[in-house]
Design an enzyme around this catalytic site. Structure first.
Site, PDB file in Angstrom:
ATOM      1  N   HIS A  61      11.679  21.651 -35.986  1.00  0.00           N
ATOM      2  CA  HIS A  61      11.063  22.607 -36.902  1.00  0.00           C
ATOM      3  C   HIS A  61       9.806  22.011 -37.529  1.00  0.00           C
ATOM      4  O   HIS A  61       9.733  20.814 -37.751  1.00  0.00           O
ATOM      5  CB  HIS A  61      12.032  22.980 -38.029  1.00  0.00           C
ATOM      6  CG  HIS A  61      13.346  23.473 -37.543  1.00  0.00           C
ATOM      7  ND1 HIS A  61      14.536  23.172 -38.172  1.00  0.00           N
ATOM      8  CD2 HIS A  61      13.691  24.240 -36.474  1.00  0.00           C
ATOM      9  CE1 HIS A  61      15.545  23.742 -37.519  1.00  0.00           C
ATOM     10  NE2 HIS A  61      15.047  24.389 -36.485  1.00  0.00           N
ATOM     11  N   LYS A  70       7.900  15.423 -45.512  1.00  0.00           N
ATOM     12  CA  LYS A  70       9.332  15.308 -45.813  1.00  0.00           C
ATOM     13  C   LYS A  70       9.733  13.841 -45.961  1.00  0.00           C
ATOM     14  O   LYS A  70       9.437  13.024 -45.102  1.00  0.00           O
ATOM     15  CB  LYS A  70      10.161  15.916 -44.676  1.00  0.00           C
ATOM     16  CG  LYS A  70       9.890  17.385 -44.459  1.00  0.00           C
ATOM     17  CD  LYS A  70      10.604  17.902 -43.221  1.00  0.00           C
ATOM     18  CE  LYS A  70      10.227  19.357 -43.008  1.00  0.00           C
ATOM     19  NZ  LYS A  70      10.720  19.885 -41.753  1.00  0.00           N
ATOM     20  N   TYR A 131      16.366  15.933 -48.425  1.00  0.00           N
ATOM     21  CA  TYR A 131      14.932  15.994 -48.149  1.00  0.00           C
ATOM     22  C   TYR A 131      14.199  16.191 -49.470  1.00  0.00           C
ATOM     23  O   TYR A 131      14.528  17.099 -50.223  1.00  0.00           O
ATOM     24  CB  TYR A 131      14.561  17.231 -47.333  1.00  0.00           C
ATOM     25  CG  TYR A 131      15.275  17.521 -46.063  1.00  0.00           C
ATOM     26  CD1 TYR A 131      14.596  17.433 -44.855  1.00  0.00           C
ATOM     27  CD2 TYR A 131      16.589  17.960 -46.049  1.00  0.00           C
ATOM     28  CE1 TYR A 131      15.218  17.764 -43.668  1.00  0.00           C
ATOM     29  CE2 TYR A 131      17.230  18.277 -44.865  1.00  0.00           C
ATOM     30  CZ  TYR A 131      16.527  18.176 -43.679  1.00  0.00           C
ATOM     31  OH  TYR A 131      17.150  18.500 -42.504  1.00  0.00           O
ATOM     32  N   ASP A 167      17.431  27.789 -32.499  1.00  0.00           N
ATOM     33  CA  ASP A 167      16.839  26.568 -31.948  1.00  0.00           C
ATOM     34  C   ASP A 167      16.807  26.580 -30.427  1.00  0.00           C
ATOM     35  O   ASP A 167      15.886  26.044 -29.816  1.00  0.00           O
ATOM     36  CB  ASP A 167      17.562  25.329 -32.478  1.00  0.00           C
ATOM     37  CG  ASP A 167      17.209  25.038 -33.932  1.00  0.00           C
ATOM     38  OD1 ASP A 167      16.263  25.662 -34.460  1.00  0.00           O
ATOM     39  OD2 ASP A 167      17.881  24.189 -34.541  1.00  0.00           O
TER      40      ASP A 167
END
Length: 185
Positions: A61, A70, A131, A167
């Site tokens: 992603h 991130k 995250y 996905d």
């Protein structure tokens, strides 16, 4: 903490000081002054926490509108975390780097904007992943690339992973290269 530059420009592994004994451990996961002094991002706008069961694979992603850097770490379990350089002008465009993150090894992975991200769960224990991100989530600006794209040659350590329909239906890296998004800040 110790900062390790990865072979792909911008990626960093951060080795935290873990203080432990027979009772358990303590680790300082983020300290604004120390991150700032080390030249690491130190302004984050959102924290995320995900839990994934064994054999789960998530990714790849990326966010192209309101791109997110991130800072990724695991607090429980073991994950194989992957960042793919999707910056078309980068010398390492299409290359990836992976690191094993665990609840005990004291590693964080800094993934700047311009990378696709994914991970798989290693072992029989669920993974809790935290995250810290530099932009708020924008669903309209999220996209992805197939985790098993043959051109990327990512050798995922979990065979026959459990992957979401979303996905599995992500476009190929070849499709990404033909029409990369207009990255915006």
């Amino acid at each position: 903490m110790k900062i390790i530059d990865c072979p792909i420009d911008g990626l960093k592994v951060i080795k935290l000081d873990v203080h432990g004994d027979a009772r358990g451990f303590f680790v300082e996961r983020f300290h604004v002054k120390r991150f700032s002094e080390a030249g690491l991002p130190h302004i984050f706008l959102q924290d995320n926490h995900s839990r994934s069961a064994p054999k789960i694979l998530r990714g790849l992603h990326y966010q192209h509108a309101l791109p997110q850097g991130k800072l990724v770490g695991v607090t429980r379990g073991r994950a194989w975390d992957v960042a793919v350089d999707v910056r078309p002008r980068s010398a390492t465009f299409g290359k990836h780097y992976a690191v094993e993150l665990t609840g005990e090894n004291g590693l964080l992975f800094w993934i700047p904007a311009g990378f696709a991200h994914g991970f798989c769960v290693l072992g029989d224990e669920p993974v809790d992943m935290l995250y810290k991100v530099t932009s708020v989530y924008n669903a309209a600006g999220e996209d992805g690339i197939r985790f098993d794209d043959p051109e990327l040659k990512i050798d995922w350590p979990v065979k026959d992973p459990i992957v979401s329909d979303r996905d599995r239906k992500q476009p190929s890296f070849a499709a990404y290269k033909k029409s990369p998004p207009a990255w915006s800040a």
